[in-house]
Design an enzyme around this catalytic site. Structure first.
Site, PDB file in Angstrom:
ATOM      1  N   ALA A 113       0.890  -1.180   0.000  1.00  0.00           N
ATOM      2  CA  ALA A 113       0.000   0.000   0.000  1.00  0.00           C
ATOM      3  C   ALA A 113       0.919   1.218   0.000  1.00  0.00           C
ATOM      4  CB  ALA A 113      -0.901  -0.034   1.232  1.00  0.00           C
ATOM      5  N   ALA A 115       1.357   4.363  -1.991  1.00  0.00           N
ATOM      6  CA  ALA A 115       1.261   5.796  -2.310  1.00  0.00           C
ATOM      7  C   ALA A 115       1.082   6.622  -1.042  1.00  0.00           C
ATOM      8  CB  ALA A 115       0.078   6.040  -3.255  1.00  0.00           C
ATOM      9  N   GLY A 117       4.394   7.269  -1.371  1.00  0.00           N
ATOM     10  CA  GLY A 117       5.727   6.744  -1.658  1.00  0.00           C
ATOM     11  C   GLY A 117       6.794   7.012  -0.609  1.00  0.00           C
ATOM     12  N   GLY A 118       6.395   7.503   0.567  1.00  0.00           N
ATOM     13  CA  GLY A 118       7.390   7.779   1.608  1.00  0.00           C
ATOM     14  C   GLY A 118       8.199   6.535   1.932  1.00  0.00           C
ATOM     15  N   LYS A 119       7.494   5.424   2.125  1.00  0.00           N
ATOM     16  CA  LYS A 119       8.214   4.214   2.544  1.00  0.00           C
ATOM     17  C   LYS A 119       8.848   3.529   1.348  1.00  0.00           C
ATOM     18  CE  LYS A 119       5.452   4.164   6.649  1.00  0.00           C
ATOM     19  NZ  LYS A 119       4.484   5.202   6.231  1.00  0.00           N
ATOM     20  N   ARG A 142      -3.630   7.837  -7.080  1.00  0.00           N
ATOM     21  CA  ARG A 142      -2.527   7.816  -6.117  1.00  0.00           C
ATOM     22  C   ARG A 142      -1.326   7.032  -6.678  1.00  0.00           C
ATOM     23  NH1 ARG A 142      -3.298   9.357  -0.936  1.00  0.00           N
ATOM     24  NH2 ARG A 142      -2.079   7.671  -0.015  1.00  0.00           N
ATOM     25  N   CYS A 235      -0.934   4.419  10.958  1.00  0.00           N
ATOM     26  CA  CYS A 235      -0.703   5.695  11.651  1.00  0.00           C
ATOM     27  C   CYS A 235      -1.882   5.957  12.581  1.00  0.00           C
ATOM     28  CB  CYS A 235      -0.473   6.827  10.662  1.00  0.00           C
ATOM     29  SG  CYS A 235      -1.831   7.086   9.542  1.00  0.00           S
TER      30      CYS A 235
HETATM   31  N1  SAM Z   1       2.974   3.740   2.490  1.00  0.00           N
HETATM   32  C1  SAM Z   1       2.560   5.063   2.068  1.00  0.00           C
HETATM   33  C2  SAM Z   1       3.691   6.041   2.329  1.00  0.00           C
HETATM   34  O1  SAM Z   1       4.558   5.774   3.172  1.00  0.00           O
HETATM   35  O2  SAM Z   1       3.738   7.082   1.655  1.00  0.00           O
HETATM   36  C3  SAM Z   1       1.256   5.479   2.742  1.00  0.00           C
HETATM   37  C4  SAM Z   1       0.155   4.472   2.537  1.00  0.00           C
HETATM   38  S1  SAM Z   1      -1.407   4.941   3.188  1.00  0.00           S
HETATM   39  C5  SAM Z   1      -1.185   4.777   4.886  1.00  0.00           C
HETATM   40  C6  SAM Z   1      -2.385   3.533   2.798  1.00  0.00           C
HETATM   41  C7  SAM Z   1      -2.641   3.310   1.328  1.00  0.00           C
HETATM   42  O3  SAM Z   1      -3.513   2.159   1.199  1.00  0.00           O
HETATM   43  C8  SAM Z   1      -3.354   4.454   0.627  1.00  0.00           C
HETATM   44  O4  SAM Z   1      -2.565   4.914  -0.446  1.00  0.00           O
HETATM   45  C9  SAM Z   1      -4.662   3.844   0.124  1.00  0.00           C
HETATM   46  O5  SAM Z   1      -5.041   4.292  -1.160  1.00  0.00           O
HETATM   47  C10 SAM Z   1      -4.350   2.349   0.083  1.00  0.00           C
HETATM   48  N2  SAM Z   1      -5.541   1.483   0.187  1.00  0.00           N
HETATM   49  C11 SAM Z   1      -6.818   1.844   0.441  1.00  0.00           C
HETATM   50  N3  SAM Z   1      -7.630   0.768   0.427  1.00  0.00           N
HETATM   51  C12 SAM Z   1      -6.851  -0.294   0.164  1.00  0.00           C
HETATM   52  C13 SAM Z   1      -7.110  -1.680   0.008  1.00  0.00           C
HETATM   53  N4  SAM Z   1      -8.332  -2.199   0.145  1.00  0.00           N
HETATM   54  N5  SAM Z   1      -6.069  -2.481  -0.280  1.00  0.00           N
HETATM   55  C14 SAM Z   1      -4.818  -1.979  -0.417  1.00  0.00           C
HETATM   56  N6  SAM Z   1      -4.528  -0.674  -0.267  1.00  0.00           N
HETATM   57  C15 SAM Z   1      -5.522   0.156   0.010  1.00  0.00           C
END
Ligand code: SAM
Length: 244
Positions: A113, A115, A117-119, A142, A235
């Site tokens: 997951a 976007a 893209g930080g991690k 995203r 988070c």
């Molecule tokens: N890892 C990212 C970073 O460090 O920049 C932040 C990720 S954010 C906490 C969680 C991500 O999960 C979002 O981009 C969201 O669109 C995605 N997401 C939402 N529903 C999801 C699903 N059912 N399965 C997988 N990813 C999902």
């Protein structure tokens, strides 16, 4: 004090007891601001980084070698160095997940997951261009932002995919040395930085997130090779979404 939801406050009291008030008072403090030097372009110890340290008033994040707190008045996100990918703006706390994942050069790694893209960019820095990183994001808009950040940071060994976790699992069963699931969550950790997150929160949403996370976590686990590593992060502070 910021208007925090009453059920959130009472749950924090249950979780933290005597320490709850001190914790809740932190919501009235300024958020910490951080950036991570992009090791693919400059090293945290070389002269260019020393110039950045002076320019943005950087002080080290203890748990991440390339991470720094910055002075918000210097606005590093607006600087051409940001557009050039010399660093990535990232909350210091968010830097901890990849430190624990501990990616190694040459591995096959999935950021499920990913976007914005930080991690992903942090994992890529640790892989030093060796091995392959699959950075996946379910939402198309995203995923484009994720691709932009992968390009800005000069990452050459990553593929950005735009798939549901179940679809990826059908292609990559037991495939990865390491998988990061930075799960979509109720965002309690965002209340201080983004007060609109408070309006989106409810006890029902916490439960909804927990059900979704359990499903994605199973899928993530089935993509790890035998003996591989799975890191799970959110988070939020809700035990239903974390410990449970
Ligand atoms: N890892 C990212 C970073 O460090 O920049 C932040 C990720 S954010 C906490 C969680 C991500 O999960 C979002 O981009 C969201 O669109 C995605 N997401 C939402 N529903 C999801 C699903 N059912 N399965 C997988 N990813 C999902």
């Amino acid at each position: 004090m910021k208007q925090l939801p009453a059920p959130f406050i009472s749950r924090i009291h249950e979780q933290l007891g005597d320490e709850a008030e001190a914790f809740l008072n932190t919501y009235d403090e300024e958020p910490e601001r951080g950036l991570r030097i992009n090791d693919l372009k400059i090293s945290p110890t070389d002269e260019q980084s020393s110039a950045l340290i002076r320019q943005f008033g950087l002080t080290p994040v203890p748990w991440c070698k390339s991470g720094f707190y910055y002075d918000p008045s210097t606005r590093p996100g607006k600087h051409p160095f940001h557009a050039a990918g010399l660093y990535y703006i990232q909350e210091p706390s968010a830097m901890s997940a990849v430190e624990l994942l501990d990616p190694q050069p040459g591995e096959l790694i999935l950021d499920l997951a990913a976007a914005p893209g930080g991690k992903t960019t942090q994992i890529a820095g640790k892989m030093k261009g060796e091995g392959l990183l699959i950075a996946n994001e379910i939402h198309p808009g995203r995923a484009k932002i994720l691709s932009g950040n992968v390009e800005r940071c000069g990452i050459t060994n990553a593929i950005v995919t735009n798939a549901a976790p179940g679809e990826l699992l059908s292609r990559f069963p037991a495939a990865f040395d390491r998988v990061l699931l930075d799960a979509p969550c109720s965002g309690e950790g965002m209340f201080r930085k983004e007060p609109e997150a408070i309006n989106e929160w409810s006890p029902e949403q916490v439960l909804h997130c927990a059900v979704r996370q359990a499903e994605i976590l199973q899928q993530a686990a089935h993509m790890v090779k035998p003996g591989g590593i799975l890191a799970y992060s959110t988070c939020t502070f809700a035990p239903a979404e974390n410990e449970a």
